[in-house]
Write a protein that holds these residues in place. Sequence first.
Motif, PDB file in Angstrom:
ATOM      1  N   ARG A  51      42.551  38.415  33.311  1.00  0.00           N
ATOM      2  CA  ARG A  51      43.300  37.426  32.523  1.00  0.00           C
ATOM      3  C   ARG A  51      43.840  38.019  31.221  1.00  0.00           C
ATOM      4  O   ARG A  51      44.880  37.606  30.735  1.00  0.00           O
ATOM      5  CB  ARG A  51      42.437  36.203  32.224  1.00  0.00           C
ATOM      6  N   ILE A  52      43.133  38.993  30.665  1.00  0.00           N
ATOM      7  CA  ILE A  52      43.592  39.686  29.461  1.00  0.00           C
ATOM      8  C   ILE A  52      43.745  41.157  29.817  1.00  0.00           C
ATOM      9  O   ILE A  52      42.790  41.794  30.263  1.00  0.00           O
ATOM     10  CB  ILE A  52      42.601  39.505  28.296  1.00  0.00           C
ATOM     11  N   GLU A  80      41.497  45.819  31.731  1.00  0.00           N
ATOM     12  CA  GLU A  80      41.513  44.405  32.109  1.00  0.00           C
ATOM     13  C   GLU A  80      40.188  43.771  31.712  1.00  0.00           C
ATOM     14  O   GLU A  80      39.119  44.339  31.945  1.00  0.00           O
ATOM     15  CB  GLU A  80      41.751  44.253  33.606  1.00  0.00           C
ATOM     16  N   PHE A  81      40.283  42.591  31.099  1.00  0.00           N
ATOM     17  CA  PHE A  81      39.099  41.841  30.680  1.00  0.00           C
ATOM     18  C   PHE A  81      39.140  40.458  31.316  1.00  0.00           C
ATOM     19  O   PHE A  81      40.204  39.902  31.555  1.00  0.00           O
ATOM     20  CB  PHE A  81      39.056  41.696  29.157  1.00  0.00           C
ATOM     21  N   TRP A  82      37.974  39.892  31.564  1.00  0.00           N
ATOM     22  CA  TRP A  82      37.809  38.557  32.129  1.00  0.00           C
ATOM     23  C   TRP A  82      38.604  38.377  33.412  1.00  0.00           C
ATOM     24  O   TRP A  82      39.420  37.473  33.545  1.00  0.00           O
ATOM     25  CB  TRP A  82      38.178  37.471  31.107  1.00  0.00           C
ATOM     26  N   GLY A  83      38.344  39.291  34.338  1.00  0.00           N
ATOM     27  CA  GLY A  83      38.958  39.200  35.656  1.00  0.00           C
ATOM     28  C   GLY A  83      40.458  39.409  35.665  1.00  0.00           C
ATOM     29  O   GLY A  83      41.148  38.868  36.523  1.00  0.00           O
TER      30      GLY A  83
END
Length: 170
Positions: free
Chosen positions: A50-51, A45-48
Motif C-alpha cells: 500500500r505504501i 513496499e510497506f503494509w502489503g
Amino acid sequence: IGFMIAAVIQAAQRFEVVPLFLAADLVCATSVLPLFLGIWDKDLEFWGGRIVVRAPTEVGALIGCVAGIVAVIVNGKINDVHKAINPYTGKVYEKGPLSYFWGINYKSDGTPYECALCGPKLMVTFIVVPLVAGAATIIFSWLDVWMGGDRAREPFAVIPRLDLPTDPAL
C-alpha cells in the motif's frame, strides 16, 4: 581540475583552515544522502504494497543535491547571515546568499563564538541540510517515476566499461 584551481586561489589568499574545512563539510553535507541513496536500487513496499518508496533516480538525486544547497541558503537567511567575516582578523570571506557556507556564527549580542562549531545554529544546519537533501531525493524520485514511468530508471548517459572484453575472441 576546477576544484584544484579554486583551492590554489584560496590558498594564495591565506584563508584560515577551520572555515575552509567547515565550508567543505557543509558542501559535502548537501550531497551525502542523495549520493548514498543512489546505491539503493529496489523499491521498498510497506503494509502489503500500500505504501511504496521508490528507489532514487538520477533526476531525484540531482534535485536532492540542489535542495541541500538551497537548505544552506535558507538557513543563512533564517540566521540573518549576510556576509562571512573572520571574527579575529576582520577579513571578509563572502558577501551574499552563499556566505553561510563559511559557518561563521555570532551570539545574540554580536560577539563571535570562540570556536567554529560552538554555535548551536551551525549544529542545526549540519543536521537539517542532509535530511532536506535526502527527503527531496526521495520525493523527486517518486515524482520522476510517476511522470516518466520506466524511462525514469534509465541512465542519462551510458559509459562503456573498459574492464569487460568487447571482442568475443578475447
